[in-house]
Write a protein that holds these residues in place. Structure first.
Motif, PDB file in Angstrom:
ATOM      1  N   ARG A 295       6.608  -0.005 -13.102  1.00 44.15           N
ATOM      2  CA  ARG A 295       7.515   0.582 -12.123  1.00 44.15           C
ATOM      3  C   ARG A 295       7.321  -0.083 -10.765  1.00 44.15           C
ATOM      4  NH1 ARG A 295       6.471   5.703 -10.801  1.00 44.15           N
ATOM      5  NH2 ARG A 295       8.619   6.096 -10.154  1.00 44.15           N
ATOM      6  N   ALA A 296       8.417  -0.214 -10.005  1.00 42.69           N
ATOM      7  CA  ALA A 296       8.340  -0.832  -8.679  1.00 42.69           C
ATOM      8  C   ALA A 296       7.446  -0.029  -7.750  1.00 42.69           C
ATOM      9  CB  ALA A 296       9.748  -0.962  -8.085  1.00 42.69           C
ATOM     10  N   ALA A 297       7.476   1.306  -7.879  1.00 44.13           N
ATOM     11  CA  ALA A 297       6.647   2.150  -7.015  1.00 44.13           C
ATOM     12  C   ALA A 297       5.159   1.873  -7.223  1.00 44.13           C
ATOM     13  CB  ALA A 297       6.949   3.624  -7.272  1.00 44.13           C
ATOM     14  N   THR A 298       4.788   1.569  -8.459  1.00 47.14           N
ATOM     15  CA  THR A 298       3.385   1.242  -8.744  1.00 47.14           C
ATOM     16  C   THR A 298       2.955   0.007  -7.985  1.00 47.14           C
ATOM     17  OG1 THR A 298       3.445   2.254 -10.936  1.00 47.14           O
ATOM     18  CG2 THR A 298       1.778   0.564 -10.570  1.00 47.14           C
ATOM     19  N   TRP A 299       3.798  -1.011  -7.967  1.00 48.49           N
ATOM     20  CA  TRP A 299       3.420  -2.263  -7.311  1.00 48.49           C
ATOM     21  C   TRP A 299       3.533  -2.179  -5.793  1.00 48.49           C
ATOM     22  CZ3 TRP A 299       0.484  -5.437  -9.740  1.00 48.49           C
ATOM     23  CH2 TRP A 299       0.472  -5.367 -11.141  1.00 48.49           C
ATOM     24  N   ARG A 300       4.363  -1.253  -5.288  1.00 53.79           N
ATOM     25  CA  ARG A 300       4.339  -0.996  -3.849  1.00 53.79           C
ATOM     26  C   ARG A 300       3.018  -0.344  -3.454  1.00 53.79           C
ATOM     27  NH1 ARG A 300       9.930   0.247  -4.625  1.00 53.79           N
ATOM     28  NH2 ARG A 300       9.448   2.473  -4.842  1.00 53.79           N
ATOM     29  N   ARG A 301       2.522   0.545  -4.310  1.00 53.87           N
ATOM     30  CA  ARG A 301       1.212   1.146  -4.032  1.00 53.87           C
ATOM     31  C   ARG A 301       0.109   0.097  -4.102  1.00 53.87           C
ATOM     32  NH1 ARG A 301       3.557   5.863  -6.562  1.00 53.87           N
ATOM     33  NH2 ARG A 301       3.106   5.053  -8.646  1.00 53.87           N
ATOM     34  N   VAL A 302       0.191  -0.806  -5.072  1.00 56.80           N
ATOM     35  CA  VAL A 302      -0.802  -1.891  -5.157  1.00 56.80           C
ATOM     36  C   VAL A 302      -0.775  -2.730  -3.878  1.00 56.80           C
ATOM     37  CG1 VAL A 302      -1.403  -4.025  -6.359  1.00 56.80           C
ATOM     38  CG2 VAL A 302      -0.799  -1.988  -7.667  1.00 56.80           C
ATOM     39  N   ALA A 303       0.425  -3.057  -3.392  1.00 60.48           N
ATOM     40  CA  ALA A 303       0.540  -3.825  -2.154  1.00 60.48           C
ATOM     41  C   ALA A 303      -0.087  -3.081  -0.988  1.00 60.48           C
ATOM     42  CB  ALA A 303       2.011  -4.131  -1.861  1.00 60.48           C
ATOM     43  N   TYR A 304       0.133  -1.780  -0.925  1.00 60.50           N
ATOM     44  CA  TYR A 304      -0.462  -0.991   0.165  1.00 60.50           C
ATOM     45  C   TYR A 304      -1.987  -1.002   0.054  1.00 60.50           C
ATOM     46  CZ  TYR A 304      -1.504   2.781   3.389  1.00 60.50           C
ATOM     47  OH  TYR A 304      -2.015   3.510   4.440  1.00 60.50           O
ATOM     48  N   LEU A 305      -2.502  -0.810  -1.152  1.00 61.39           N
ATOM     49  CA  LEU A 305      -3.952  -0.773  -1.346  1.00 61.39           C
ATOM     50  C   LEU A 305      -4.607  -2.086  -0.933  1.00 61.39           C
ATOM     51  CD1 LEU A 305      -3.923   1.046  -4.792  1.00 61.39           C
ATOM     52  CD2 LEU A 305      -4.959   1.945  -2.697  1.00 61.39           C
ATOM     53  N   LEU A 306      -3.917  -3.198  -1.127  1.00 60.55           N
ATOM     54  CA  LEU A 306      -4.480  -4.499  -0.755  1.00 60.55           C
ATOM     55  C   LEU A 306      -4.277  -4.826   0.723  1.00 60.55           C
ATOM     56  CD1 LEU A 306      -3.394  -6.581  -3.885  1.00 60.55           C
ATOM     57  CD2 LEU A 306      -5.655  -5.602  -3.398  1.00 60.55           C
ATOM     58  N   LEU A 307      -3.182  -4.336   1.301  1.00 61.13           N
ATOM     59  CA  LEU A 307      -2.873  -4.660   2.701  1.00 61.13           C
ATOM     60  C   LEU A 307      -3.493  -3.696   3.698  1.00 61.13           C
ATOM     61  CD1 LEU A 307       0.906  -5.627   2.419  1.00 61.13           C
ATOM     62  CD2 LEU A 307      -1.030  -7.154   2.847  1.00 61.13           C
ATOM     63  N   ALA A 308      -3.831  -2.480   3.253  1.00 58.31           N
ATOM     64  CA  ALA A 308      -4.361  -1.490   4.184  1.00 58.31           C
ATOM     65  C   ALA A 308      -5.657  -1.957   4.839  1.00 58.31           C
ATOM     66  CB  ALA A 308      -4.578  -0.159   3.460  1.00 58.31           C
ATOM     67  N   LEU A 309      -6.474  -2.712   4.102  1.00 57.13           N
ATOM     68  CA  LEU A 309      -7.745  -3.169   4.665  1.00 57.13           C
ATOM     69  C   LEU A 309      -7.549  -4.179   5.794  1.00 57.13           C
ATOM     70  CD1 LEU A 309     -10.830  -3.222   4.702  1.00 57.13           C
ATOM     71  CD2 LEU A 309     -10.737  -4.941   2.878  1.00 57.13           C
ATOM     72  N   PRO A 310      -6.865  -5.318   5.572  1.00 53.78           N
ATOM     73  CA  PRO A 310      -6.699  -6.260   6.691  1.00 53.78           C
ATOM     74  C   PRO A 310      -5.902  -5.674   7.849  1.00 53.78           C
ATOM     75  CG  PRO A 310      -5.365  -6.932   4.809  1.00 53.78           C
ATOM     76  CD  PRO A 310      -6.279  -5.858   4.324  1.00 53.78           C
ATOM     77  N   VAL A 311      -4.890  -4.861   7.547  1.00 47.02           N
ATOM     78  CA  VAL A 311      -4.123  -4.233   8.624  1.00 47.02           C
ATOM     79  C   VAL A 311      -5.011  -3.280   9.412  1.00 47.02           C
ATOM     80  CG1 VAL A 311      -2.223  -2.638   9.120  1.00 47.02           C
ATOM     81  CG2 VAL A 311      -1.899  -4.506   7.494  1.00 47.02           C
ATOM     82  N   GLY A 312      -5.848  -2.515   8.714  1.00 47.35           N
ATOM     83  CA  GLY A 312      -6.759  -1.603   9.403  1.00 47.35           C
ATOM     84  C   GLY A 312      -7.765  -2.329  10.270  1.00 47.35           C
ATOM     85  N   VAL A 313      -8.279  -3.461   9.775  1.00 49.53           N
ATOM     86  CA  VAL A 313      -9.228  -4.253  10.579  1.00 49.53           C
ATOM     87  C   VAL A 313      -8.552  -4.749  11.858  1.00 49.53           C
ATOM     88  CG1 VAL A 313     -10.553  -6.391  10.620  1.00 49.53           C
ATOM     89  CG2 VAL A 313     -10.648  -4.909   8.607  1.00 49.53           C
TER      90      VAL A 313
END
Length: 208
Positions: free
Chosen positions: A30-48
């Motif tokens: 599902r597209a929603a699953t891969w949007r969550r994967v993108a968030y999980l990977l991007l949240a760290l560098p964006v948070g830093v």
């Protein structure tokens, strides 16, 4: 003396079981699953990046709310004073984002690595000698066992991602939104996830 009979326990019907099975099988695609994967990977560098951004009075809160809105569909209201809350969120969420990114990267990468176990020597990922590997000593046994593990990760990782992004979203809503209460619970849950994730990461790191 009349006694009321206790209600019979609810039973799962065959159609509901089939619907549940179809939902589990469809979730990885599902597209929603891969949007969550993108968030999980991007949240760290964006948070830093948002830690120094918040320290200098930049739009750290807006950046993190925008990321949650685009990838998770969360509509988080902007509070009157965003600076302290944005800094608090950037700092508090960093350990959770780190665990989430590592778990997401490891879990999803395990899927193709296990399905493609015989190809490991071709892509310099180690020896594919089945003699001492799990499922050995035959190549078919090793490949079958690893493929079964890859299938397990494929079906499990979307639900782990759901749980992690639900916690990250709740933390963002409490610290980046207009809410004044209910902050302690997601913070404690995030701390618990970090502790458990770090404990589970130690044996995995020794195997790499």
């Amino acid at each position: 003396m009349v006694t009321s009979a206790s209600p019979a326990p609810a039973r799962l019907s065959a159609p509901s079981i089939r619907r549940g099975a179809r939902a589990v099988l469809r979730e990885p695609f599902r597209a929603a699953t891969w949007r969550r994967v993108a968030y999980l990977l991007l949240a760290l560098p964006v948070g830093v990046l948002c830690v120094p951004l918040a320290l200098v009075g930049g739009p750290a809160g807006r950046v993190q709310r925008g990321l949650a809105r685009r990838l998770l569909g969360l509509q988080i209201a902007e509070p009157a004073h965003t600076g302290p809350r944005a800094l608090a969120h950037a700092v508090i969420s960093l350990p959770l984002n780190l665990i989430a990114a590592v778990l997401t990267g490891y879990g999803w990468s395990t899927v193709p690595l296990n399905f493609g176990w015989p190809l490991r020597p071709l892509i310099s990922l180690g020896d594919a000698d089945p003699t001492h590997a799990w499922g050995g000593p035959t190549l078919a046994g090793v490949w079958g066992l690893h493929a079964l593990g890859g299938l397990g990760f494929l079906l499990l990782m979307p639900w782990i991602g759901r749980g992690l992004t639900a916690l990250q979203g709740r933390l963002a809503a409490c610290l980046l939104g207009g809410r004044r209460t209910g902050v302690l619970t997601p913070v404690l849950l995030a701390l618990l996830v970090v502790v458990v994730g770090a404990a589970l990461a130690l044996p995995v790191a020794h195997q790499i």
